[in-house]
Design an enzyme around this catalytic site. Structure first.
Site, short mmCIF file in Angstrom:
data_model
loop_
_atom_site.label_atom_id
_atom_site.label_comp_id
_atom_site.label_asym_id
_atom_site.label_seq_id
_atom_site.Cartn_x
_atom_site.Cartn_y
_atom_site.Cartn_z
N ALA A 131 6.16 1.45 3.22
CA ALA A 131 4.96 1.07 2.45
C ALA A 131 4.00 2.23 2.16
O ALA A 131 2.93 2.01 1.62
CB ALA A 131 4.20 -0.10 3.09
N ALA A 132 4.40 3.47 2.49
CA ALA A 132 3.56 4.62 2.12
C ALA A 132 3.43 4.68 0.61
O ALA A 132 2.33 4.86 0.07
CB ALA A 132 4.16 5.92 2.66
N GLY A 133 4.55 4.53 -0.07
CA GLY A 133 4.54 4.57 -1.53
C GLY A 133 3.72 3.43 -2.12
O GLY A 133 2.97 3.62 -3.08
N ASP A 134 3.83 2.23 -1.53
CA ASP A 134 3.07 1.08 -2.03
C ASP A 134 1.57 1.28 -1.81
O ASP A 134 0.74 0.90 -2.65
CB ASP A 134 3.53 -0.21 -1.33
CG ASP A 134 4.97 -0.55 -1.67
OD1 ASP A 134 5.43 -0.16 -2.77
OD2 ASP A 134 5.65 -1.20 -0.85
P1 ATP Z 1 8.18 4.37 0.86
O1 ATP Z 1 9.39 3.93 0.08
O2 ATP Z 1 8.48 4.86 2.25
O3 ATP Z 1 7.05 3.42 0.80
P2 ATP Z 1 8.09 6.35 -1.20
O4 ATP Z 1 9.44 6.98 -1.04
O5 ATP Z 1 7.88 5.45 -2.36
O6 ATP Z 1 7.62 5.68 0.13
P3 ATP Z 1 6.84 8.88 -0.58
O7 ATP Z 1 6.86 9.95 -1.62
O8 ATP Z 1 7.76 9.03 0.57
O9 ATP Z 1 6.99 7.50 -1.35
O10 ATP Z 1 5.35 8.75 0.02
C1 ATP Z 1 4.25 8.35 -0.76
C2 ATP Z 1 3.03 9.14 -0.33
O11 ATP Z 1 2.78 8.87 1.06
C3 ATP Z 1 3.16 10.65 -0.43
O12 ATP Z 1 2.81 11.12 -1.73
C4 ATP Z 1 2.19 11.12 0.64
O13 ATP Z 1 0.88 11.15 0.12
C5 ATP Z 1 2.27 10.01 1.70
N1 ATP Z 1 3.21 10.40 2.78
C6 ATP Z 1 4.50 10.03 2.92
N2 ATP Z 1 5.04 10.60 4.02
C7 ATP Z 1 4.06 11.33 4.60
C8 ATP Z 1 3.97 12.15 5.76
N3 ATP Z 1 5.01 12.33 6.58
N4 ATP Z 1 2.78 12.76 6.01
C9 ATP Z 1 1.70 12.57 5.22
N5 ATP Z 1 1.72 11.81 4.12
C10 ATP Z 1 2.88 11.19 3.80
#
Ligand code: ATP
Length: 342
Positions: free
Chosen positions: A273-276
């Protein structure tokens, strides 16, 4: 000033999560280390992120915190043990759930997730159920997007692609800005790009959409400038590529561009949910910058596009999510971000 409205049209799922030392092979039964259920679905997660990041966490006596941003969810759940509790939990976050249909004879979308301990690798089996009852024909009329029209529509690709393409077309004709987070990624028809005001992709989604190999874009030092300008040439107004622990790259049709570093995190616990969270924080920042509802927003964006401040806020919010385990349960409230900054 009248509140701004974000409408999320997308998926609602129940996550069934088991942790295991290793994944069972065919015909084998293993005992899991733990099991938990949680609320998920990219649509619902992004709605929760929009709601929480635009208001402080309510006290236990305050059930519907007010905010300058109204968040509405449009989707479908089954008439089963999972659907109504998902809707109730979104209501508790202050989300307008009047656009969620409880569909008779359908199951709620379910994600069966197996997490292998040690490697942390996820294996996910998704059954879309009621998420696939959102039909293209339901979104042909501009009124289907809401009356009055929302300031922004946020979508992902966990509902039928045909429905997403219809909504893009209707929104473009009605002059409503759309943020598309094309996950899970598939190649999109060229005309779809002309209706996207904000495209937010991670590295592998960027690769799939642009017809590249995932390994190619995951290389250290990959030049995101060239790839982003391909999307801008297709008609997208603002492009953001999220780069995990490296942060994000953004580029706008008006000429703004740059890499923004990720926020520091105490300890990475779970990136789910980091991306969300990033998408929700971004949507809230953008609608707050926009003109009042009912005026021509798209025109205004062309002159006052996305800036670094929006990306920084999104990175800050996403950083808080990776410090906690779970999907929706890990998404922070606005006051949590403020406290962390203080
Ligand atoms: P997910 O599918 O896990 O929800 P995602 O693959 O769609 O994520 P990511 O690019 O992995 O998206 O992460 C989204 C944002 O979260 C990044 O741009 C960053 O700001 C933050 N983020 C992710 N991982 C980290 C980390 N290890 N440390 C700090 N910020 C992070």
């Amino acid at each position: 000033m009248a509140p701004k409205t974000i409408t999320i049209i997308g998926s609602l799922n129940t996550d069934l999560v088991t942790h295991t030392p290793r994944v069972p092979i065919g015909g084998e039964t293993l005992t899991a280390t733990s099991f938990s259920t949680g609320s998920g679905g990219k649509g619902a997660n992004q709605a929760v992120a929009c709601a929480r990041l635009s208001r402080p966490k309510p006290s236990s006596s305050q059930t519907h915190p007010t905010s300058d941003v109204v968040v509405k969810m449009v989707g479908g759940v089954g008439h089963d043990e999972f659907g109504p509790p998902l809707v109730e939990s979104m209501k508790r976050d202050g989300i307008d759930t009047s656009g969620i249909r409880i569909v008779e004879g359908q199951t709620t979308g379910v994600a069966v997730i197996i997490v292998e301990e040690g490697s942390g690798e996820n294996r996910i089996l998704l059954n879309p159920g009621a998420n696939y009852t959102l039909k293209a024909e339901d979104f042909r009329a501009p009124e289907s997007l809401g009356t009055p029209l929302p300031d922004m529509i946020v979508m992902q690709l966990e509902i039928p692609l045909e429905t997403v393409l219809q909504i893009l077309d209707t929104a473009k004709k009605a002059g409503v800005d759309v943020l598309l987070n094309p996950a899970p990624a598939v190649k999109l028809p060229e005309e779809a790009y002309t209706a996207i005001t904000h495209l937010i992709v991670n590295e592998s989604e960027a690769a799939i959409l642009s017809g590249r190999r995932v390994e190619e874009v995951e290389k250290e030092g990959f030049e995101w400038e060239g790839l982003a300008s391909e999307f801008l040439r297709k008609g997208v107004q603002n492009v953001v590529v999220t780069l995990g622990a490296k942060g994000a790259y953004y580029a706008t049709a008006a000429g703004g561009a740059g890499y923004i570093k990720a926020e520091k995190v105490e300890k990475v616990v779970d990136t789910t949910a980091a991306g969300d969270t990033f998408v929700g924080a971004y949507a809230v920042s953008i609608v707050r910058k926009s003109l009042p509802s009912g005026t021509s927003l798209s025109e205004e964006y062309k002159h006052k596009p996305l800036d670094e401040e929006v990306i920084r806020f999104a990175c800050k919010a996403a950083a808080r999510t990776v410090e906690k385990r779970g999907a929706q349960s890990a998404i922070p409230w606005a006051d949590e971000i403020e406290r962390h900054d203080a």
